[in-house]
Scaffold this motif. Structure first.
Motif, PDB file in Angstrom:
ATOM      1  N   LEU A 120       0.809  -1.227   0.000  1.00 18.74           N
ATOM      2  CA  LEU A 120       0.000   0.000   0.000  1.00 18.74           C
ATOM      3  C   LEU A 120       0.839   1.274   0.000  1.00 18.74           C
ATOM      4  CD1 LEU A 120      -2.736  -1.043   2.615  1.00 18.74           C
ATOM      5  CD2 LEU A 120      -2.990  -0.914   0.126  1.00 18.74           C
ATOM      6  N   ARG A 121       2.106   1.177   0.355  1.00 15.43           N
ATOM      7  CA  ARG A 121       2.932   2.378   0.489  1.00 15.43           C
ATOM      8  C   ARG A 121       3.083   3.143  -0.816  1.00 15.43           C
ATOM      9  NH1 ARG A 121       6.414  -1.268   3.631  1.00 15.43           N
ATOM     10  NH2 ARG A 121       5.954  -0.925   5.862  1.00 15.43           N
ATOM     11  N   GLU A 122       3.065   2.428  -1.939  1.00 16.33           N
ATOM     12  CA  GLU A 122       3.264   3.088  -3.227  1.00 16.33           C
ATOM     13  C   GLU A 122       1.957   3.568  -3.849  1.00 16.33           C
ATOM     14  OE1 GLU A 122       6.348   3.718  -4.017  1.00 16.33           O
ATOM     15  OE2 GLU A 122       6.874   2.620  -2.190  1.00 16.33           O
ATOM     16  N   ARG A 123       0.854   3.305  -3.200  1.00 15.72           N
ATOM     17  CA  ARG A 123      -0.436   3.740  -3.738  1.00 15.72           C
ATOM     18  C   ARG A 123      -0.819   5.081  -3.134  1.00 15.72           C
ATOM     19  NH1 ARG A 123      -4.451  -1.348  -3.195  1.00 15.72           N
ATOM     20  NH2 ARG A 123      -5.901   0.274  -3.908  1.00 15.72           N
ATOM     21  N   ASP A 124      -1.212   6.015  -3.963  1.00 17.61           N
ATOM     22  CA  ASP A 124      -1.582   7.345  -3.462  1.00 17.61           C
ATOM     23  C   ASP A 124      -2.864   7.284  -2.636  1.00 17.61           C
ATOM     24  OD1 ASP A 124       0.596   8.500  -4.729  1.00 17.61           O
ATOM     25  OD2 ASP A 124      -0.515   8.847  -6.582  1.00 17.61           O
ATOM     26  N   GLU A 125      -3.823   6.462  -3.089  1.00 17.22           N
ATOM     27  CA  GLU A 125      -5.120   6.384  -2.422  1.00 17.22           C
ATOM     28  C   GLU A 125      -5.580   4.930  -2.423  1.00 17.22           C
ATOM     29  OE1 GLU A 125      -9.619   7.979  -3.400  1.00 17.22           O
ATOM     30  OE2 GLU A 125      -7.976   9.446  -3.508  1.00 17.22           O
ATOM     31  N   PHE A 126      -6.260   4.523  -1.362  1.00 23.78           N
ATOM     32  CA  PHE A 126      -6.789   3.164  -1.291  1.00 23.78           C
ATOM     33  C   PHE A 126      -7.958   3.130  -0.313  1.00 23.78           C
ATOM     34  CE2 PHE A 126      -3.370   3.533   1.803  1.00 23.78           C
ATOM     35  CZ  PHE A 126      -3.856   2.897   2.939  1.00 23.78           C
ATOM     36  N   ASP A 127      -8.695   2.029  -0.352  1.00 26.43           N
ATOM     37  CA  ASP A 127      -9.812   1.829   0.568  1.00 26.43           C
ATOM     38  C   ASP A 127      -9.272   1.117   1.804  1.00 26.43           C
ATOM     39  OD1 ASP A 127     -12.077   0.853   1.971  1.00 26.43           O
ATOM     40  OD2 ASP A 127     -13.281   0.940   0.152  1.00 26.43           O
ATOM     41  N   PRO A 394     -12.296   5.340   1.946  1.00 24.93           N
ATOM     42  CA  PRO A 394     -11.193   5.818   1.106  1.00 24.93           C
ATOM     43  C   PRO A 394     -10.238   6.709   1.908  1.00 24.93           C
ATOM     44  CG  PRO A 394     -13.344   6.239   0.087  1.00 24.93           C
ATOM     45  CD  PRO A 394     -13.585   5.890   1.513  1.00 24.93           C
ATOM     46  N   VAL A 395      -8.946   6.427   1.806  1.00 28.53           N
ATOM     47  CA  VAL A 395      -7.909   7.224   2.475  1.00 28.53           C
ATOM     48  C   VAL A 395      -6.772   7.481   1.506  1.00 28.53           C
ATOM     49  CG1 VAL A 395      -8.455   6.285   4.763  1.00 28.53           C
ATOM     50  CG2 VAL A 395      -6.670   5.197   3.371  1.00 28.53           C
ATOM     51  N   ARG A 396      -5.897   8.393   1.884  1.00 26.62           N
ATOM     52  CA  ARG A 396      -4.680   8.633   1.101  1.00 26.62           C
ATOM     53  C   ARG A 396      -3.560   8.980   2.070  1.00 26.62           C
ATOM     54  NH1 ARG A 396      -7.992  13.174  -1.097  1.00 26.62           N
ATOM     55  NH2 ARG A 396      -7.827  14.880   0.416  1.00 26.62           N
ATOM     56  N   TRP A 397      -2.314   8.791   1.601  1.00 26.00           N
ATOM     57  CA  TRP A 397      -1.175   9.171   2.410  1.00 26.00           C
ATOM     58  C   TRP A 397      -1.044  10.689   2.439  1.00 26.00           C
ATOM     59  CZ3 TRP A 397       0.503   5.322   5.185  1.00 26.00           C
ATOM     60  CH2 TRP A 397       0.442   4.026   4.693  1.00 26.00           C
TER      61      TRP A 397
END
Length: 398
Positions: A120-127, A394-397
């Motif tokens: 998940l670290r490389e994804r800008d946004e995820f559920d 939905p969240v983002r870093w």
């Protein structure tokens, strides 16, 4: 009324934020007989009295009509039995949930959380619900039961169907039929797995341990295959659905309470206390499974007639101002009485320690990651009666 029609103007508000309604109901009558029949308990004192008093029954085996095949299987599990059957079943199942065995899962949980976060670290946004909170207990319960990794999605679908089958709210016929078909797959799978484990004993998975414990010389009354299936379905249902919502609800609280989020990140030693506050403030079990009056009984000042059904509204009891100071404040350093999110008495949730451990490990890792933030201003909450959880998250870093 607690059960509002789908087009009632208050339905959405109660789904999103039920606590003002619970406050009004508690102020009106802490023990309230609804027009539909069940009695609802919203105060901490009466909820404690209900779940801890052994006189109240959980057994629906006699006189129950109109139940589905899946519900009939669940009724064979320890959650729906009274002593002496409950004592026998819980005694056997508890042999695989000792403090030592739960602690041995810490390494597995660490591996699962680290693996999920690395993707998940490389994804800008995820559920957060679908991609993380959902996956932690799913992978762990699959490992504990001995389910192949390529069957994880099947196992997840079974868990959703099993939980839906227990919902007391009316279901559309096509939805109920689909859930029954999926649950039947789960029933068949566990039955085949039991046959395989009996033919090849000595494994370390839950089913092998249940068979071994049941066949031990010091056991008075072994488990039937149906009882093993029923209790495996119960453990799968409770261990998967409850924990995913505990982790997701907790992260949502942190993102909507930035001071608590910063405190948790700066002081990871507060995480065990934070998990208890999440369970109190936004715990996944909204309502206890029902209790049944075996005879005319008093609860508080209310006379409960023989065979009447009583629900403790755990979310309401955990926000009772008579028990908790400033109950609608999220305080991860809170001190005071224990919440009732896991029930109590002889039916206290057997997997509570494992759920706590999964949440503590998850938040410990998240505390050391980059900060997360909400990717939407609005999240949707489940409308079910039994659980408090999100539909998506939905969240983002940051």
């Amino acid at each position: 009324m607690l059960y509002l029609s789908s087009d009632h103007p208050d339905r959405a508000d109660i789904t999103r934020d039920p606590y003002p309604f619970f406050d009004r109901l508690r102020a009106h009558a802490p023990v309230y007989r609804t027009s539909l029949g069940p009695v609802l308990v919203t105060s901490y004192a009466e909820a404690q009295a209900l779940v801890r008093d052994r006189r109240w029954s959980r057994d629906e085996m006699d006189g129950r009509t109109g139940i589905t095949p899946t519900q009939q299987v669940f009724l064979e599990s320890m959650a729906f039995r009274d002593p002496p059957d409950h004592t026998r079943l819980r005694g056997l199942v508890s042999r695989i949930f000792t403090p030592r065995s739960v602690e041995q899962s810490r390494g597995h949980i660490n591996e699962i959380v680290q693996d999920l976060l690395s993707g998940l670290r490389e994804r800008d946004e995820f559920d957060f619900l679908e991609d993380f909170a959902y996956r932690v207990p799913l992978r762990l319960i699959c490992r504990l039961v001995g389910v192949p990794t390529d069957m994880e999605e099947d196992f997840a679908a079974w868990g959703q169907a099993l939980f839906g089958a227990l919902e007391p709210l009316p279901q559309a016929p096509e939805v109920a039929a689909e859930r029954e078909a999926i649950a039947k797959e789960c029933f068949t799978f566990f039955g085949d797995l039991i046959k395989e484990r009996r033919a090849n004993p000595g494994g370390s998975d839950i089913i092998s341990q249940l068979i071994e414990a049941s066949d031990a010389e010091d056991v008075d009354g072994r488990l039937s295959d149906l009882e093993i299936i029923a209790n495996c379905m119960l453990l799968h249902n409770a261990g998967f659905s409850t924990t995913k919502n505990l982790i997701a609800n907790g992260m949502h609280l942190f993102l909507t309470h930035p001071d608590a989020y910063d405190d948790m990140r700066a002081h990871p030693d507060v995480i065990p206390s934070a998990v208890e506050e999440i369970l109190r403030y936004e715990g996944p079990p909204r309502n206890s499974l029902l209790r049944i009056a075996p005879e005319d009984m008093k609860l508080g000042d209310v006379l409960i007639r023989k065979d009447e059904h009583v629900y403790a509204i755990l979310s309401a009891a955990n926000r009772d101002p008579e028990a908790f100071t400033d109950p609608h404040r999220f305080d991860i350093r809170r001190e005071g009485p224990r919440h009732v999110a896991f029930g109590g008495g002889i039916h206290m949730c057997l997997g509570a320690s494992l759920a706590r451990l999964e949440a503590q490990v998850a938040f410990a890792h998240l505390a050391s990651e980059r900060k997360l933030e909400l990717a939407t201003d609005q999240v949707e909450w489940l409308a079910g009666f039994l659980t408090r959880g999100l539909v998506s998250f939905p969240v983002r870093w940051a």
